[in-house]
Every structure is written in C-alpha cells, then in structure tokens.
Enzyme design. Structure first.
Site, mmCIF file in Angstrom:
data_model
loop_
_atom_site.group_PDB
_atom_site.id
_atom_site.type_symbol
_atom_site.label_atom_id
_atom_site.label_comp_id
_atom_site.label_asym_id
_atom_site.label_seq_id
_atom_site.Cartn_x
_atom_site.Cartn_y
_atom_site.Cartn_z
ATOM 1 N N TYR A 31 6.968 62.656 61.480
ATOM 2 C CA TYR A 31 5.523 62.904 61.564
ATOM 3 C C TYR A 31 5.166 63.705 62.811
ATOM 4 C CZ TYR A 31 3.725 59.858 57.849
ATOM 5 O OH TYR A 31 3.387 59.298 56.646
ATOM 6 N N LYS A 39 18.578 55.606 56.572
ATOM 7 C CA LYS A 39 19.445 56.473 55.766
ATOM 8 C C LYS A 39 20.595 56.863 56.682
ATOM 9 C CE LYS A 39 20.292 58.872 52.016
ATOM 10 N NZ LYS A 39 20.621 58.256 50.711
ATOM 11 N N ASP A 68 16.980 54.560 49.816
ATOM 12 C CA ASP A 68 17.013 54.733 48.353
ATOM 13 C C ASP A 68 17.266 53.386 47.667
ATOM 14 O OD1 ASP A 68 19.491 54.885 49.596
ATOM 15 O OD2 ASP A 68 20.282 56.501 48.338
ATOM 16 N N ASP A 100 5.985 54.401 55.663
ATOM 17 C CA ASP A 100 4.826 54.901 54.915
ATOM 18 C C ASP A 100 5.084 54.762 53.421
ATOM 19 O OD1 ASP A 100 2.374 56.296 54.411
ATOM 20 O OD2 ASP A 100 3.576 58.070 53.946
ATOM 21 N N ASP A 140 3.375 51.719 50.400
ATOM 22 C CA ASP A 140 2.613 51.993 49.165
ATOM 23 C C ASP A 140 3.336 51.383 47.966
ATOM 24 O OD1 ASP A 140 0.734 53.480 50.574
ATOM 25 O OD2 ASP A 140 0.632 55.055 49.048
HETATM 26 C C1 IPM Z 1 -1.045 55.843 55.987
HETATM 27 C C2 IPM Z 1 -1.469 57.181 55.479
HETATM 28 C C3 IPM Z 1 -1.299 58.208 56.574
HETATM 29 C C4 IPM Z 1 0.169 58.250 56.919
HETATM 30 C C5 IPM Z 1 -1.839 59.609 56.238
HETATM 31 C C6 IPM Z 1 -3.293 59.571 55.842
HETATM 32 C C7 IPM Z 1 -1.600 60.583 57.354
HETATM 33 O O1 IPM Z 1 -0.775 57.521 54.326
HETATM 34 O O2 IPM Z 1 -1.644 55.355 56.961
HETATM 35 O O3 IPM Z 1 -0.135 55.247 55.418
HETATM 36 O O4 IPM Z 1 0.948 58.934 56.265
HETATM 37 O O5 IPM Z 1 0.542 57.590 57.883
HETATM 38 MN MN MN Z 2 0.576 55.977 53.596
#
Ligand code: IPM
Ligand code: MN
Length: 370
Positions: free
Chosen positions: A144, A189, A221, A245, A249
C-alpha cells in the site's frame, strides 16, 4: 488509557454519513445512561473532502484527529473516481494519508458470529460452529505504501517492510492470543515473497517469547480457502496490509453481511474506529444501509477506552436486535428496518431497556416505534 470525551467524526462518502449518525445516537444514549459528556466534532475525508477542499485529507482533518480522544469514521469512496483510473486525486488517498499521519499501524477486525443469523450466510451452519477469530492487519506498510511508478507501458508497486514495522504489530497479536485461545496464524506467501520471509523470521522469534501460544503459518492462497472450509480453526490471524485487506472481506461472508464487521485501528497515540465495509454508493441517502458495523465499531471504541460496562450495554442492545430479527434489509428482506430506525431502536434499548420496545408491534408496523 485516554479518557473518552472529544470524538472526531469523519463521515466520509456514500452511506458513511448515515451509518455514522446512528453510531453517534448510540454514543449519546450511552452518555445519557452513564452520565458521560461526549463532544463530537465533524471533519472531512475522502471524496467529501475533495469536493470541499480539493484534498482528500486536508491538514485541518489531521489536526482535528490529533486533538481528539478517538476518531469515528464512516466510509470512503465514490464511483466517479472508480470510473477514472487515471484520476490524480482519489478519495482512498485520504484514508491512507490519515492512517499514515496518525501512525495507525494495526487494524483489528473481530469476526464474531451471531447465532441466529447463521442461516443467512451462504456457508453451511455446520461449518460456522464455533467461529470466533480476530484479524490483526498491519496498516501502514507493505505494498500500500511502497514506492509506486507508472509509465505508459509498465507499472510497479513496491512491497517494503522493516523488521520494526512487523514487530510492533506482531507483539500486539501475540498479546491478544494470550487473552484468547492462545493460537496465532501468520498469513503470508513465504514461498515466493521476501517480505513474507521477514514476517516469518519475526513471528518465529516472538513465538519463543510466547511459548504458550501455538503458532502456525499459512500461505494466503491456502488461508483464503481455509477461511471458508474450516473457519473455526482460527483464533488470531496476523497479516500484512494487503493480505489482511483481502481476507477480512472474505471473512465477512461467514458473518452473513459485510454490514456487521467493525474495526479499530491503533497506533501509539491515536485510535480510529470504522466499519470494514465501503461507501456502498448505490444505497447512499436511501436510509437502507446497515449501521451495525459502525455501531459495533463504537462498542470497540468504548471497550478500548476502558468503558467496559458501556461497551457491554451496546453489545446487549445489538444482541437483542439480532435475537428479535430487528434487522436491515441486507439481513432480513421480509421484516426490514431502516438505518435510522436501527439507530433509534438501539439507543432506546440502551437508555430505557427492552421493555420500552414492543417487539411484536415493531414487526407488524415497523415504522411506529420510538
Ligand atoms: C479497507 C478499505 C481500504 C483499504 C480502501 C478504501 C483504501 O478497503 O479499509 O479495508 O484497502 O485498506
Ligand atoms: Mn478493504
């Protein structure tokens, strides 16, 4: 531990302002019940800040955050920038700059299932038994924040970590494991990436300092598969910025909705609380978004500030809503409550207790409550 009085509020974009408003109602309800005086000061970040100042994270926002006891954030992102990959200024830069400027080096994302929502997940209920883990995501390093380059025919994003950056999040993850089931999994990884090999070095060194913690290592993975196949195997998951990240999700699928995942980001000096979800622009302004993730983030804020009874009260109010199926439409399309109704109901539960709500009539005419 800092006394929680002055709270910086950064609603951000899309549904951010709506969900943050509900979280403020909840904090005000806690203030009323426990006689705390919370002060809220709003600031801009993301697309909202670009529209206002041209800068996704203007200096006054950073100042506001630095002078507050905690930060409550909504969501960042606007489709008009997603459709323009060449845009020089992007809302997401605001969030990244905020994280970096405040040195919020760890993002903590608890994955807690609500029993009676198990049926809502696309994952079989049998797989969801005993799922309870927490993701420790490194937040201010890695790909990042590495050197970026783009020419017409090439592009590169460097993934760079120092030992120090890895150590400071690793120690927190081990400390957390000691308070939980004493299991830590490093997601990496290491068969391909040098940075992952450095992560392994650090984690192996710390595992000697915490002999009671059982440590294992999973390639990303494989880990993404295990999160779905065998999620109850995880206790504390430690990840670099990018892997954390992605996997968080994915983990939201277990819970049933991304609208239920809170997060807290911490550094030496500051802490910021925000839902894991994005700005969900399709729902913005419609009062249908799920404010639970933001309200659960407030619960984390209270807990971190040592307001344990207050945090437990928020948790009980949320659990009550889950049990009685008082839910937004992402979780219950049949009997659904609006975003603002959820905030009102949870606040009422906090101030007056469940007796104040007549659940049955709520369901029959869900606009008549509070
Ligand atoms: C998160 C989001 C952010 C990230 C984006 C909006 C930059 O997806 O907080 O998980 O990737 O960190
Ligand atoms: Mn995110």
């Amino acid at each position: 531990m800092r006394k929680l009085t002055n709270i910086a509020v950064l609603p951000g974009d899309g549904i951010g302002p709506e969900v943050v408003d509900q979280a403020i109602k909840v904090l005000e309800a806690i203030g009323e019940r426990y006689k705390h005086d919370f002060h809220f000061t709003h600031g801009y970040v993301g697309a909202a800040a670009i529209d206002k100042t041209g800068n996704p994270c203007p200096p006054e926002t950073i100042e506001l955050c630095k002078s507050s006891d905690a930060i409550l954030m909504g969501a960042i992102g606007d489709p008009k920038y997603d459709k323009d990959p060449g845009a020089k200024v992007r809302p997401e830069q605001g969030l990244l700059k905020l994280r970096k400027s405040l040195e919020l080096f760890v993002n903590i994302r608890p994955i807690r299932l609500f029993e009676n929502l198990a049926g809502l997940s696309v994952i079989k209920p049998s797989v969801l038994k005993n799922v309870d883990f927490v993701i420790y995501r490194e937040l201010t390093g890695g790909i990042y924040f590495g050197k970026k380059e783009k020419g017409d025919d090439y592009a590169s994003d460097e993934c760079y970590y120092t030992r120090h950056e890895i150590e400071r999040v690793t120690v927190l993850a081990f400390e957390e494991a000691m308070k939980r089931r004493k299991k830590l999994t490093l997601i990496d990884k290491a068969n391909v990436l040098e940075t992952s090999r450095l992560w392994r070095d650090v984690v192996m060194a710390y595992s000697n300092k915490y002999p009671e913690v059982e440590v294992d290592y999973l390639y990303i993975d494989n880990a993404t598969m295990q999160v779905i196949l065998n999620p109850s195997r995880f206790d504390v998951m430690l990840c670099d910025n990018m892997f954390g990240d992605i996997i968080s999700d994915e983990a939201s699928v277990l819970v049933g909705s991304l609208g239920l995942l809170p997060s807290g980001s911490r550094g030496e000096q500051y802490s910021l609380y925000e839902p894991v979800h994005g700005s969900y622009p399709e729902a913005a302004g419609k009062d249908i978004a799920n404010p639970m993730a933001t309200i659960l983030s407030v619960e984390m804020m209270l807990r971190d500030a040592g307001m344990i009874e207050e945090a437990d009260t928020v948790q009980r109010a949320i659990d009550f809503c889950m049990e009685k199926s008082i839910l937004t439409e992402d979780l219950n399309p049949n009997i659904n409550y609006s975003c603002s109704q959820m905030g009102d109901i949870i606040s009422t539960l906090i101030v007056e207790g469940p007796e104040a709500l007549k659940t049955k009539s709520l369901h029959e005419a869900n606009s008549t409550i509070v």
